[in-house]
Design an enzyme around this catalytic site. Structure first.
Site, PDB file in Angstrom:
ATOM      1  N   GLY A 117       0.759  -1.116   0.193  1.00  0.00           N
ATOM      2  CA  GLY A 117       0.140  -0.084   0.150  1.00  0.00           C
ATOM      3  C   GLY A 117       0.796   1.232   0.048  1.00  0.00           C
ATOM      4  O   GLY A 117       2.121   1.065   0.326  1.00  0.00           O
ATOM      5  N   CYS A 147       5.256  -6.158   1.587  1.00  0.00           N
ATOM      6  CA  CYS A 147       5.466  -4.966   1.466  1.00  0.00           C
ATOM      7  C   CYS A 147       4.970  -3.938   2.561  1.00  0.00           C
ATOM      8  O   CYS A 147       5.310  -4.308   3.681  1.00  0.00           O
ATOM      9  CB  CYS A 147       5.137  -4.384   0.009  1.00  0.00           C
ATOM     10  SG  CYS A 147       6.001  -2.697  -0.549  1.00  0.00           S
ATOM     11  N   TYR A 148       3.820  -3.335   2.142  1.00  0.00           N
ATOM     12  CA  TYR A 148       3.373  -2.639   3.506  1.00  0.00           C
ATOM     13  C   TYR A 148       2.764  -3.472   4.426  1.00  0.00           C
ATOM     14  O   TYR A 148       2.790  -3.232   5.598  1.00  0.00           O
ATOM     15  CB  TYR A 148       2.374  -1.531   2.943  1.00  0.00           C
ATOM     16  CG  TYR A 148       1.583  -0.735   4.110  1.00  0.00           C
ATOM     17  CD1 TYR A 148       2.028   0.238   4.436  1.00  0.00           C
ATOM     18  CD2 TYR A 148       0.552  -1.226   4.780  1.00  0.00           C
ATOM     19  CE1 TYR A 148       1.598   1.179   5.640  1.00  0.00           C
ATOM     20  CE2 TYR A 148      -0.017  -0.452   5.957  1.00  0.00           C
ATOM     21  CZ  TYR A 148       0.347   0.777   6.097  1.00  0.00           C
ATOM     22  OH  TYR A 148      -0.021   1.332   7.396  1.00  0.00           O
ATOM     23  N   HIS A 174       7.940  -8.044  -3.799  1.00  0.00           N
ATOM     24  CA  HIS A 174       6.534  -8.351  -4.349  1.00  0.00           C
ATOM     25  C   HIS A 174       6.597  -9.787  -5.128  1.00  0.00           C
ATOM     26  O   HIS A 174       7.040  -9.921  -6.427  1.00  0.00           O
ATOM     27  CB  HIS A 174       6.170  -7.480  -5.323  1.00  0.00           C
ATOM     28  CG  HIS A 174       5.711  -6.259  -4.730  1.00  0.00           C
ATOM     29  ND1 HIS A 174       4.502  -5.876  -4.351  1.00  0.00           N
ATOM     30  CD2 HIS A 174       6.459  -4.963  -4.348  1.00  0.00           C
ATOM     31  CE1 HIS A 174       4.413  -4.571  -3.733  1.00  0.00           C
ATOM     32  NE2 HIS A 174       5.745  -4.213  -3.599  1.00  0.00           N
ATOM     33  N   GLU A 195       4.119 -11.208  -6.219  1.00  0.00           N
ATOM     34  CA  GLU A 195       3.103 -11.357  -7.350  1.00  0.00           C
ATOM     35  C   GLU A 195       3.679 -11.145  -8.547  1.00  0.00           C
ATOM     36  O   GLU A 195       2.947 -11.191  -9.684  1.00  0.00           O
ATOM     37  CB  GLU A 195       1.948 -10.686  -6.774  1.00  0.00           C
ATOM     38  CG  GLU A 195       2.248  -9.091  -6.874  1.00  0.00           C
ATOM     39  CD  GLU A 195       2.691  -8.659  -5.511  1.00  0.00           C
ATOM     40  OE1 GLU A 195       3.575  -9.501  -4.890  1.00  0.00           O
ATOM     41  OE2 GLU A 195       2.691  -7.422  -5.064  1.00  0.00           O
ATOM     42  N   ASP A 248     -16.630 -10.638 -22.509  1.00  0.00           N
ATOM     43  CA  ASP A 248     -17.279 -11.015 -21.206  1.00  0.00           C
ATOM     44  C   ASP A 248     -18.707 -11.225 -21.526  1.00  0.00           C
ATOM     45  O   ASP A 248     -19.042 -12.696 -21.173  1.00  0.00           O
ATOM     46  CB  ASP A 248     -17.394  -9.864 -20.192  1.00  0.00           C
ATOM     47  CG  ASP A 248     -15.846  -9.211 -19.782  1.00  0.00           C
ATOM     48  OD1 ASP A 248     -15.127 -10.129 -19.827  1.00  0.00           O
ATOM     49  OD2 ASP A 248     -15.874  -8.338 -19.273  1.00  0.00           O
ATOM     50  N   LYS A 256     -10.655 -11.207 -15.423  1.00  0.00           N
ATOM     51  CA  LYS A 256     -10.322 -11.073 -17.157  1.00  0.00           C
ATOM     52  C   LYS A 256      -9.764 -12.559 -17.392  1.00  0.00           C
ATOM     53  O   LYS A 256     -10.336 -12.988 -18.444  1.00  0.00           O
ATOM     54  CB  LYS A 256     -10.037  -9.991 -17.458  1.00  0.00           C
ATOM     55  CG  LYS A 256     -10.102  -9.799 -18.997  1.00  0.00           C
ATOM     56  CD  LYS A 256     -11.304  -9.172 -19.324  1.00  0.00           C
ATOM     57  CE  LYS A 256     -11.819  -8.584 -20.696  1.00  0.00           C
ATOM     58  NZ  LYS A 256     -13.236  -8.062 -20.671  1.00  0.00           N
TER      59      LYS A 256
END
Ligand code: XMP
Length: 526
Positions: free
Chosen positions: A58, A85-86, A177, A179, A235, A382
């Site tokens: 964050g 992280c945060y 990170h 991710e 979608d 998505k």
């Protein structure tokens, strides 16, 4: 049937740009997860039944008064926790360690030396002769001192705590990170957390998601009839394919051809959905109505409103016809809402998300129709929608198409929309896209399209002086469409596209390439 939601992870969001990416990685590993705001009602957090909690990164600083904190219930839950992280910094600050603000931000690649083994990092390395990880960092503050009962498991030459853990409690923190793909062992690390440490089974797969949704939709709608506004986008096409598999002829799709679609898109939609898949689709050719309604209107927001309103009107008329024709009682409206929309609208309720343009999404609900909503993609990102689309038999080319805005070419023809402009633009756009595919560049850019500029410029065609329209090409690279870089397409390639457009389309005599980033420019021109 397998309960694919039984083993799940809760991600508490502290506002990082990468939070959705954490969730997507966890889902790719095969585990269901949800993102909730860090200040979400703690009682609901406890009742959610997660097998582990991730605290995201964050933008705030734990050193400042009033900085966001993880609810105490998280630490009292007895669940494994991973702070990123945060998330790690607030763990340190809340559990008796220390954080400090750094002189300079650290952003980008870094090497992390692993100095102690725990279940997260044990044996993990990007090097043969020593244990170190190549990672992605993005932080200002850092943890200066780990809390009591924590072991420092990794360091860098810039920060004393790059990772830490308390294995008895199953609490872990990483400054980097995991991710982002630049952190090479990131997925392995996340997998260790969710599978080994939290003990989640990997049940979240395309085939299971489809089975689960089919069962839920059948239960939800019973014998009722469902209407769907098909736009040609990913979608709504996936919703159509899914509902068709679940309820067959109880589904009727309305496809409004606005005249503002991509080149031959209307025919393609009908060929794929109606002819190939056997979905019941009513095609409404409404181009003239759209052009008439848009006549004389040059303001982008006003154009969006007209296009949105007209869609609702037409959809309304068509559904009345479906009901009148006796296709069962229409009680449901299907929508292609996906998980990021759910997160965004939760964010906009709490004032956390900014609305830059009034995005009109096809499929708006006519108020008076009083239809109940069925939204089978509500839980999906998505990339998951695309995967289940392929699994359901939709053509890859359709499923992996670049996004296309609801108002279509209406916002890519600057100023007043005219049918002749739409025709020129759709053809120019088709050439650009065809060449991107030929050069194997289509999947390397996130979105590419042509824009019609209503200005005339002088040119020479043959021996004659031409005075014709200008087309701009736009191609961007982005992860989340919130920020974007213009794509550095090769000059030779741009030259080919430009030549083809000018040679093949009478009425266009100049092609330019847009080199603006977002921010400050948006991806679309209007
Ligand atoms: P901007 O132009 O805001 O675009 O940078 C970000 C992404 O959103 C798409 N976009 C829209 N989609 N209705 C939509 O459904 C709209 O009015 C609209 N405006 C922009 C745009 O194509 C890009 O992918």
């Amino acid at each position: 049937m397998t309960n694919i939601h039984s083993d799940k992870i809760l991600i508490l969001d502290f506002g990082a740009q990468y939070t959705q990416l954490i969730a997507r990685r966890i889902r790719e590993i095969g585990v269901y997860c949800e993102i909730w705001a860090w200040d979400h009602n703690p009682a609901e957090i406890a009742a959610f039944g997660a097998k582990g909690i991730i605290l995201s990164g964050g933008p705030e600083s734990t050193t400042e008064h009033g900085a966001p904190k993880a609810p105490q219930e998280v630490f009292d839950s007895g669940l494994p926790i991973l702070g990123i992280c945060y998330g790690m910094q607030t763990m340190a600050a809340q559990l008796g360690g220390a954080t400090e603000a750094a002189d300079a931000r650290e952003f980008g690649h870094a090497r992390v030396d692993v100095v102690a083994a725990d279940k997260l990092l044990n044996g993990l390395t990007d090097h043969d002769s020593f244990q170190a990880l190549e990672v992605w960092m993005s932080h200002g503050d850092h943890v200066a001192k780990a809390p009591p009962d924590f072991t420092v498991t990794a360091v860098t030459d810039r920060i004393p705590v790059a990772a830490m853990s308390n294995e008895t409690k199953r609490w872990y923190g990483v400054q980097f990170h995991p991710e982002v793909t630049h952190t090479k062992q990131g997925t392995t690390l996340l997998k260790r957390f969710v599978a080994d440490i939290c003990g989640c089974q990997t049940l979240w797969t395309a085939a299971h998601i489809i089975d689960d949704q089919i069962a839920r939709v059948r239960e939800q709608v019973g014998k009722d009839h469902v209407l769907l506004g098909l736009s040609g986008g990913v979608d709504s096409s996936v919703v159509a394919a899914l509902l068709h598999r679940a309820i067959g002829d109880q589904l009727t799709c309305v496809f409004v051809d606005t005249g503002l679609l991509r080149w031959q898109e209307g025919d393609q939609v009908m060929a794929t959905m109606a002819e190939h898949m056997g979905v019941k689709v009513i095609r409404v050719n409404a181009a003239e109505r759209y052009f008439k309604a848009l006549e004389g209107e040059a303001d982008p927001e006003a154009k969006r409103k007209i296009i949105g309103r007209l869609f609702v009107e037409i959809f309304d008329e068509e559904s009345a016809k479906v009901t009148a024709a006796g296709s069962g009682q229409v009680k449901w409206l299907a929508q292609g809402t996906i998980y990021p929309d759910v997160i965004e609208s939760a964010g906009s309720k709490t004032g956390k998300a900014h609305v830059i343009k009034s995005h009109h999404n096809v499929g708006g609900l006519p108020e008076h129709m009083k239809l109940k909503l069925v939204e089978p993609l509500r839980e999906l990102f998505k990339d998951e929608v695309r995967r289940i689309g392929v699994e359901l038999g939709l053509p890859r080319e359709m499923v992996y198409r670049h996004p296309f805005p609801g108002p279509g070419l209406g916002v890519r023809i600057l100023g007043e929309v005219k049918p002749e402009y739409a025709e020129l633009l759709a053809r120019a756009d088709a050439i650009f896209i065809e060449e991107l595919r030929k050069a194997d560049l289509y999947d390397k850019v996130s979105q590419a399209f042509a824009v019609f500029l209503p200005v005339k410029s002088v040119g020479v065609v043959g021996d004659a002086r031409a005075y014709e329209w200008v087309v701009a090409l736009r191609a961007v690279e982005t992860i989340d469409f919130m920020t974007a870089h213009w794509a550095e397409l090769p000059y030779g390639f741009l030259g080919t596209v430009s030549n083809r457009i000018i040679n093949e389309i009478r009425g266009i005599s100049r092609v330019v390439y847009d080199i603006s980033g977002k921010p400050p420019a948006t991806i679309e021109w209007e």
